[in-house]
Design a protein around this motif. Structure first.
Motif, short mmCIF file in Angstrom:
data_model
loop_
_atom_site.label_atom_id
_atom_site.label_comp_id
_atom_site.label_asym_id
_atom_site.label_seq_id
_atom_site.Cartn_x
_atom_site.Cartn_y
_atom_site.Cartn_z
N PHE A 1 -6.35 -1.80 -7.18
CA PHE A 1 -4.89 -1.82 -7.27
C PHE A 1 -4.25 -2.93 -6.44
O PHE A 1 -3.14 -3.35 -6.72
CB PHE A 1 -4.32 -0.47 -6.86
N ALA A 2 -4.92 -3.39 -5.41
CA ALA A 2 -4.39 -4.46 -4.55
C ALA A 2 -5.53 -5.15 -3.83
O ALA A 2 -6.44 -4.49 -3.33
CB ALA A 2 -3.40 -3.88 -3.54
N ILE B 1 0.81 -1.21 0.00
CA ILE B 1 0.00 0.00 0.00
C ILE B 1 0.85 1.27 0.00
O ILE B 1 0.49 2.27 -0.61
CB ILE B 1 -0.97 -0.01 1.21
N GLU B 2 2.00 1.22 0.65
CA GLU B 2 2.86 2.41 0.78
C GLU B 2 3.88 2.57 -0.34
O GLU B 2 4.43 3.65 -0.51
CB GLU B 2 3.61 2.37 2.11
N ILE C 1 -0.45 3.44 -3.39
CA ILE C 1 -1.90 3.26 -3.42
C ILE C 1 -2.56 4.23 -2.44
O ILE C 1 -3.53 4.89 -2.77
CB ILE C 1 -2.29 1.80 -3.10
N CYS C 2 -1.99 4.32 -1.24
CA CYS C 2 -2.51 5.29 -0.26
C CYS C 2 -1.35 6.16 0.22
O CYS C 2 -0.47 5.69 0.94
CB CYS C 2 -3.16 4.60 0.93
N PRO C 3 -1.37 7.43 -0.16
CA PRO C 3 -0.26 8.31 0.24
C PRO C 3 -0.27 8.69 1.72
O PRO C 3 0.68 9.30 2.19
CB PRO C 3 -0.47 9.55 -0.63
N PHE C 4 -1.28 8.27 2.47
CA PHE C 4 -1.36 8.61 3.89
C PHE C 4 -1.09 7.41 4.80
O PHE C 4 -1.01 7.57 6.01
CB PHE C 4 -2.74 9.21 4.21
N ALA C 5 -0.96 6.23 4.23
CA ALA C 5 -0.81 5.01 5.02
C ALA C 5 0.48 5.00 5.83
O ALA C 5 0.48 4.63 7.00
CB ALA C 5 -0.87 3.78 4.11
N ARG C 6 1.58 5.41 5.23
CA ARG C 6 2.87 5.37 5.92
C ARG C 6 2.86 6.24 7.17
O ARG C 6 3.28 5.81 8.25
CB ARG C 6 4.00 5.80 4.98
N LYS C 7 2.36 7.46 7.03
CA LYS C 7 2.31 8.38 8.17
C LYS C 7 1.43 7.80 9.29
O LYS C 7 1.81 7.84 10.46
CB LYS C 7 1.79 9.74 7.73
#
Length: 156
Positions: free
Chosen positions: A109-110, A22-23, A34-40
């Motif tokens: 996407f996943a 996802i990151e 896929i998600c630009p906010f998942a890592r944070k």
């Protein structure tokens, strides 16, 4: 064989899947994740994990004061219909929340490695989507998936 993972194993595997899938920037998304906010959210420990395998009511325990997203593990289930209905009803009763399923069959996407319900703060996710619409983030999304996720027609 279903649910061979215990809850702690699920959390570990989910966090690894998030990091690896996802990151990560993707070529089909113009080098964006896929998600630009998942890592944070992961690094700031803003993800609440809940075990909803025995009761969907566990979803109702999402702590919206402390977390940005709740990941409610369902295990591997055969019929997502009742879960979708529960999510609809819970959102009607709690309009400040946005719930959606992430399953082994869903996702453009996943695909998830198991079945879950994601619980998010509606205001937070709408603000993030509004920002993303000012970037080229959604450019490579198919129109039908864009509408499914955002509720809007994709601009041409």
């Amino acid at each position: 064989m279903k649910d061979i993972m215990n809850f702690d194993d699920f959390i570990t595997k989910f966090l690894q899947w998030t990091e690896d899938t996802i990151e990560k920037p993707r070529s089909d998304l113009d080098a964006q994740p896929i998600c630009p906010f998942a890592r944070k959210a992961r690094l700031q420990k803003k993800i609440q994990f809940l075990d909803a395998r025995n009761s969907l009511d566990e979803i109702k325990t999402f702590d919206q004061e402390k977390f940005e997203i709740g990941i409610d593990w369902l295990g591997d289930i055969d019929d997502i219909g009742p879960v979708e209905k529960f999510c609809e009803d819970h959102m009607k009763a709690n309009p400040e929340l946005l719930l959606f399923t992430s399953t082994r069959d869903s996702g453009h996407f996943a695909k998830n490695f198991t079945d879950c319900v994601f619980v998010q703060l509606r205001g937070d996710i709408l603000k993030k989507r509004k920002y993303l619409k000012t970037t080229n983030y959604y450019e490579n999304w198919p129109a039908e998936y864009y509408k499914l996720i955002t509720g809007d027609q994709k601009p041409v």
